[in-house]
Each structure stands twice: as structure tokens, then as C-alpha cells.
Design an enzyme around this catalytic site. Structure first.
Site, PDB file in Angstrom:
ATOM      1  N   GLY A  82      42.167  45.009  35.441  1.00  0.00           N
ATOM      2  CA  GLY A  82      41.393  43.914  36.025  1.00  0.00           C
ATOM      3  C   GLY A  82      41.575  43.713  37.521  1.00  0.00           C
ATOM      4  O   GLY A  82      41.199  42.664  38.052  1.00  0.00           O
ATOM      5  N   ASP A 114      42.789  46.802  47.075  1.00  0.00           N
ATOM      6  CA  ASP A 114      42.669  47.097  45.646  1.00  0.00           C
ATOM      7  C   ASP A 114      43.442  48.398  45.414  1.00  0.00           C
ATOM      8  O   ASP A 114      42.970  49.470  45.762  1.00  0.00           O
ATOM      9  CB  ASP A 114      41.171  47.250  45.311  1.00  0.00           C
ATOM     10  CG  ASP A 114      40.896  47.288  43.822  1.00  0.00           C
ATOM     11  OD1 ASP A 114      41.843  47.449  43.032  1.00  0.00           O
ATOM     12  OD2 ASP A 114      39.711  47.172  43.443  1.00  0.00           O
TER      13      ASP A 114
HETATM   14  P1  ADP Z   1      40.908  47.982  37.334  1.00  0.00           P
HETATM   15  O1  ADP Z   1      40.223  47.754  38.635  1.00  0.00           O
HETATM   16  O2  ADP Z   1      42.288  47.412  37.302  1.00  0.00           O
HETATM   17  O3  ADP Z   1      40.894  49.412  36.919  1.00  0.00           O
HETATM   18  P2  ADP Z   1      38.699  46.470  36.253  1.00  0.00           P
HETATM   19  O4  ADP Z   1      38.755  45.325  37.190  1.00  0.00           O
HETATM   20  O5  ADP Z   1      37.625  47.464  36.487  1.00  0.00           O
HETATM   21  O6  ADP Z   1      40.118  47.195  36.175  1.00  0.00           O
HETATM   22  O7  ADP Z   1      38.611  45.851  34.786  1.00  0.00           O
HETATM   23  C1  ADP Z   1      38.439  46.637  33.629  1.00  0.00           C
HETATM   24  C2  ADP Z   1      37.437  45.955  32.701  1.00  0.00           C
HETATM   25  O8  ADP Z   1      37.920  44.691  32.257  1.00  0.00           O
HETATM   26  C3  ADP Z   1      36.098  45.695  33.360  1.00  0.00           C
HETATM   27  O9  ADP Z   1      35.063  45.974  32.444  1.00  0.00           O
HETATM   28  C4  ADP Z   1      36.115  44.217  33.674  1.00  0.00           C
HETATM   29  O10 ADP Z   1      34.818  43.669  33.648  1.00  0.00           O
HETATM   30  C5  ADP Z   1      37.004  43.651  32.586  1.00  0.00           C
HETATM   31  N1  ADP Z   1      37.765  42.498  33.098  1.00  0.00           N
HETATM   32  C6  ADP Z   1      38.820  42.578  33.913  1.00  0.00           C
HETATM   33  N2  ADP Z   1      39.305  41.354  34.214  1.00  0.00           N
HETATM   34  C7  ADP Z   1      38.516  40.477  33.577  1.00  0.00           C
HETATM   35  C8  ADP Z   1      38.493  39.044  33.495  1.00  0.00           C
HETATM   36  N3  ADP Z   1      39.391  38.300  34.162  1.00  0.00           N
HETATM   37  N4  ADP Z   1      37.551  38.472  32.734  1.00  0.00           N
HETATM   38  C9  ADP Z   1      36.651  39.228  32.088  1.00  0.00           C
HETATM   39  N5  ADP Z   1      36.615  40.573  32.116  1.00  0.00           N
HETATM   40  C10 ADP Z   1      37.527  41.206  32.850  1.00  0.00           C
HETATM   41 MG    MG Z   2      39.391  49.206  39.905  1.00  0.00          MG
END
Ligand code: ADP
Ligand code: MG
Length: 369
Positions: free
Chosen positions: A113, A258
């Protein structure tokens, strides 16, 4: 100025489809500032406890609006994007107006996330776009004729210890050089594009351009995961004329980072080139870990500690954000699922160490020449 601790937030996301399909069990709990994690292999054992400045429960208790926006259901403790912005982004913005450098970085394994909190998806805009939006609202509401603003935007990626300018189509071999300013000591990326921006729409267009240029490689963890660190820098200058007509400039640099997935290479099943990337990503992240540990030791009163900023590109560029002239926030992204126990525990420990870092931010104000 007083030394001030890095503020640390943790945020736990909902189960993803894969976790639901595997009948994943929830191992994270949050009560107030307290976050606990249960070891799924020793369920009778007391959960491990951590305390952070902010603990965001975004696991459940929300509904999805027709436009995709996730909102808390009545009475739930679900932390939505606006709530996280209000705590973290608004502070960054207020500090920027006072002339402080600010840094915000997101740490956690791939899929935990990080990007959701930093940038967001669709209408669930994250801290970066919301901060930019509010920045220009404030700029546009300014009615003081003795004040003007200059805002610029840059976006880079660190991939395999090489820097790439995400606002440029050029891909110089070996990446852009990282140099040290001989007088001031700080590190910078030579030749990095700084785009002047005059509105929120300008910044949004630059973010979209930069995002499209990112290096995306797939691993078993997450098909669209970025294996690179992304650094957005917004430089915000306020030029203020005093009653004598003398102009002075207040400058703030906002670094929004990030980080690449913190998982160890072996757990992603990477081979060959991907493995080399993993090793290099670990080099930058383990250098970050070493810098955080050294800074934590320093703030605990330990003497003669060498802070190994020079060990990686990431730590060179984050030198001010870590133990320097910056107000800094770290957001650690957590998976809720039992299968990720080891990685999540290591993220919590990393975040726990970051709490001990102390920075000394100063207002950057200088007469105009
Ligand atoms: P990372 O950048 O750490 O690899 P992402 O931000 O892409 O991970 O999140 C992975 C998935 O989880 C995505 O589909 C995102 O929409 C979902 N997600 C992450 N955090 C949340 C949150 N706080 N509420 C709802 N969905 C989330
Ligand atoms: Mg990411």
C-alpha cells in the site's frame, strides 16, 4: 532550533483478492497508537506490540462510492485518504509555507500500500496529489501584493543504483550522475529536469508523465510492481518584499519518496537479471536501514557514530531528510495477512527504529541577490 523526531505512521490495507482466495487470516490489530502483530505459527503467544505517532486502520469498515472513493461506514475506524492527508500532508504543507524542508517516505513490501498512500489510485487520491492541490489553492488565494511564489517539480527513479529522470525521455547510459556540492556538502543529481509549475493541473500532468516513464518489471509478488525507488521533489519558493522594498526568499524542498518493495529477493522467486536488481534494491534499502540505525544510535547519545550516507544513491539523496535539515515523516505500509508475517514484522521493526531519528530543520530564508 530544537531537534525533532521523525514522525512515523503505519497503515494496514484491506485483503487483496489473492489473500481472500487463500483464506488469509488477519494478524494485525490497532488500538489508538498501538499496533500489534500475531505470529500465525504461535497463536497462543502474546502479540508483539508497537507504538507509532499514527496508526491507520484501512483494513475494513469502508464502502465504495459509485465514483470509486472509499469512505468509512458510520462509526468505523477506517482511515480514508483525506484522514491520512489531514494528519500527514497538511503538516508538510504548513511547514513548506514556513520555509522548512519536508520529507515523506513510504516503506513496505510490494503490494502493501505504499503507492496507494503516496499517490493513490483513481479518485482515491493520495498524499502527493492532495498536497499539490492544497498548495496551489493556498497560492491562488494569496492576496498579498508583496508576496509571489515559484514552484517547480522534479521526479526521478533510482533503479539498480542508477538515477533516471522521469520527466525526460532520454536514457543516458549509466544514469544521471550524483554529485556533491563542494561548499554545502549535499548531494544532487546533475542535469535533473526541474519543471516550473503554475497550477495543480500542471503538477498532475507532470506526475502522469513521470509515472508513464517509470521502469516497471514483473515479479511473482505483483505483476505491476515497481522495483525502483521513486522520488518526487517539489521546490516551493516564496519571494517576499519588506516595507523597504528589499526582497527575501523563503525556500522549501518537499521530498516525497515511494520506496521499492522491501521484501528480500529470495522471497519473490526472482532469477537472473531480476535477482541482480533485487540485490541492488536491497543495497539501497539496507543502506537506508544502516543510516537509520546509525542515526538512532546518535540520538541515543552514542558517540563517534559514522552515518554511512555514501553507501547508496538513495541515502545520498535522502541525506537531508534523514538526520538533517528537514521535517520528516515515514509511512510504513502493512499487509494484514498471515502469509506476510515475516515481512510485516520486519517493516514494523524498521519503522520502530526510524522513530528514534532526530532532525534539526531550519527555516530557509535568504535575502535575494
Ligand atoms: P505498493 O505500492 O506498496 O506495492 P499499492 O499501493 O500498489 O502497493 O497497493 C496494492 C493494492 O492494495 C492496490 O490495489 C491498492 O489499491 C490496494 N490498497 C493499498 N492500500 C489500500 C488502502 N489503504 N485502502 C484500500 N486499498 C488499498
Ligand atoms: Mg507501488
Amino acid at each position: 532550533s530544537e531537534a525533532e523526531s521523525v514522525r512515523v505512521a503505519v497503515r494496514v490495507r484491506p485483503f487483496n483478492q489473492r489473500e481472500k482466495d487463500h483464506g488469509a487470516k488477519l494478524i494485525i490489530d490497532m488500538q489508538g497508537q498501538l499496533t500489534t502483530i500475531k505470529n500465525p505459527e504461535t497463536p497462543s503467544e502474546e502479540p508483539k506490540k508497537f507504538s507509532f505517532d499514527f496508526s491507520y486502520w484501512s483494513h475494513d469498515g469502508f464502502t465504495e462510492r459509485a465514483d470509486g472513493v472509499l469512505e468509512p461506514t458510520a462509526g468505523s475506524k477506517y482511515a480514508s485518504q483525506p484522514i491520512v492527508f489531514k494528519d500527514l500532508g497538511q503538516g508538510v504543507l504548513d511547514n513548506a509555507f514556513e520555509g522548512y524542508n519536508c520529507s515523506l517516505f513510504a516503506y513496505g513490501q510490494t503490494g502493501s500500500g505504499k503507492s496507494y498512500s503516496m499517490v493513490g489510485y483513481g479518485n482515491n487520491k493520495g498524499i502527493v496529489p492532495m498536497t499539490c492541490d492544497k498548495l496551489f489553492q493556498a497560492v491562488n488565494n494569496n492576496s498579498d501584493p508583496n508576496k509571489r511564489f515559484e514552484v517547480s517539480f522534479s521526479m526521478l527513479e533510482i533503479y539498480n543504483e542508477q538515477v533516471r529522470d522521469l520527466l525526460s525521455k532520454d536514457k543516458p547510459k549509466g544514469g544521471l550522475p550524483v554529485r556533491q556540492n563542494p561548499k554545502m556538502g549535499f548531494f544532487y543529481v546533475q542535469g535533473l529536469k526541474r519543471a516550473p509549475v503554475g497550477s495543480y493541473e500542471d503538477i498532475e500532468a507532470q506526475i502522469d508523465k513521470g509515472t508513464a516513464n517509470r521502469t516497471v518489471a514483473s515479479t511473482n509478488m505483483n505483476a505491476t510492481s515497481s522495483r525502483a525507488h521513486t522520488v518526487v521533489t517539489i521546490t516551493f519558493d516564496q519571494i517576499i518584499k519588506d516595507p523597504t522594498g528589499q526582497e527575501k526568499k523563503k525556500s522549501s524542498e518537499m521530498n516525497l519518496v515511494d520506496l521499492a518493495g522491501s521484501e528480500r529477493a529470495e522471497s519473490t522467486g526472482a532469477t537472473g537479471d531480476r535477482l541482480k536488481e533485487g540485490a541492488n534494491i536491497n543495497k539501497s534499502l539496507s543502506a537506508l536501514g544502516n543510516v537509520i540505525s546509525a542515526l538512532a544510535d546518535l540520538s541515543m547519545g552514542k558517540k563517534k557514530v559514522m552515518v554511512p550516507y555514501r553507501d547508496s544513491v538513495l541515502t545520498k539523496l535522502l541525506q537531508n531528510a534523514l538526520g538533517g535539515n528537514s521535517k520528516t515523516i515515514m509511512i510504513a505500509a502493512l499487509s494484514p495477512a498471515d502469509i506476510n508475517y515475516d515481512e510485516t514484522l520486519s517493516t514494523l521493526r524498521y519503522a520502530d527504529r526510524a522513530k528514534k531519528i532526530k532532525n534539526k530543520a531550519v527555516i530557509n530564508e535568504n535575502p535575494m541577490d
